[in-house]
Design a protein around this motif. Structure first.
Motif, PDB file in Angstrom:
ATOM      1  N   THR A  92       0.823  -1.205   0.000  1.00  0.00           N
ATOM      2  CA  THR A  92       0.000   0.000   0.000  1.00  0.00           C
ATOM      3  C   THR A  92       0.857   1.256   0.000  1.00  0.00           C
ATOM      4  N   THR A 154      -3.594  -0.624  -5.654  1.00  0.00           N
ATOM      5  CA  THR A 154      -3.435   0.659  -4.976  1.00  0.00           C
ATOM      6  C   THR A 154      -2.984   1.739  -5.949  1.00  0.00           C
ATOM      7  N   PHE A 200      -8.341   0.724  -0.895  1.00  0.00           N
ATOM      8  CA  PHE A 200      -7.837  -0.024   0.255  1.00  0.00           C
ATOM      9  C   PHE A 200      -8.687  -1.268   0.518  1.00  0.00           C
ATOM     10  N   SER A 203      -7.644  -3.838  -2.065  1.00  0.00           N
ATOM     11  CA  SER A 203      -6.311  -4.387  -1.812  1.00  0.00           C
ATOM     12  C   SER A 203      -6.300  -5.281  -0.576  1.00  0.00           C
TER      13      SER A 203
END
Length: 268
Positions: A92, A154, A200, A203
């Motif tokens: 991330t 991301t 987010f 992911s």
């Protein structure tokens, strides 16, 4: 005098400006969940679902409680979390840096977009043997697999979120003479934050999928390894208990990210 037939009574026009706002229905998800579980239990009790191939919810729950009480399930969950957390954070962090650079700088987008487009469709679990050669059979190869899988969603969500910010707001800031750093900090990032936080969630799901796949290929501990072992031994009640634990883990991650969204996006 005009009659009511000539001028009919006017009725109030219903409000139509809801903007498709979701209406909270707190009980409906639980009702749907209870109906599904009850139907599953009824089918198992009636003998429509063979217990070997599809154990009943009560059997799965008993297996889940036993595994939790003897510590087996917690051991595997902690092993998976030790891989998910660093892999997600690394992927991330790197993905945000690259995605924001691509969203802000034209040169970064021109150079990075072809590479991202070429590498993103590759199943990251297919690269695990190569990562094992690079990092060894231990934890670094699994963490690298998760980080690589998290990186690309991301990147895409970050630069797409930057594109979604209205250009008129950016031009307005430029017309008032705001420095570029203030435009990024006060206009671009707040406008892109909903898209970034949505990325987010994606992911985090990718990280959960990859850790299970990586553990099935080369690990002795972890939820993926536990599910694979239970399947090989035809212990379908323990297999489904592991699947239920994966679902609970995914729900907890989603709940945590939801809290972050509500905290960061309070202005919405």
């Amino acid at each position: 005098m005009a009659s009511r037939e000539t001028f009919p009574e006017r009725r109030p026009v219903p409000f139509r400006g809801g903007g498709f706002n979701p209406t909270p229905r707190r009980l409906l998800p639980w009702i749907v969940f209870a109906v599904v579980i009850a139907a599953w239990q009824a089918a198992s009790s009636a003998g429509l679902l063979p217990s070997l191939f599809m154990p009943s919810p009560l059997t799965v729950m008993r297996a889940l409680v036993e595994l939790w009480l003897d510590g087996t399930l917690m051991e595997h969950v902690m092993a998976s979390l030790k891989r998910i957390v660093p892999g997600w954070l690394i992927g991330t962090g790197a993905g945000l840096a690259v995605g924001l650079a691509m969203g802000i700088f034209s040169a970064a987008r021109a150079g990075g977009l072809p590479i991202v487009s070429a590498l993103f469709p590759i199943p990251k679990i297919a690269l695990l043997p190569l990562l094992i050669l690079w990092f060894g059979i231990g934890e670094p190869s699994k963490v690298a697999t998760i980080a690589l899988g998290v990186f690309f969603p991301t990147v895409i969500s970050a630069y797409s979120a930057c594109d979604s910010v209205p250009r008129n707001l950016i031009r307005m800031g430029q017309s008032f003479g705001l420095p570029a750093t203030d435009i990024v900090a006060k206009i671009l990032l707040p406008g892109a934050m909903p898209g970034i936080l949505a990325g987010f969630r994606i992911s985090a799901s990718v990280a959960l999928l990859l850790v299970v796949a990586a553990e099935m290929i080369g690990a002795q501990h972890g939820i993926g390894a536990f599910v694979l072992t239970a399947g090989n031994l035809m212990q379908t009640d323990q297999l489904l208990a592991g699947v239920v634990m994966l679902s609970i883990l995914g729900l907890l991650i989603s709940w945590g990210l939801g809290m972050v969204e509500r905290s960061v996006l309070r202005w919405r």
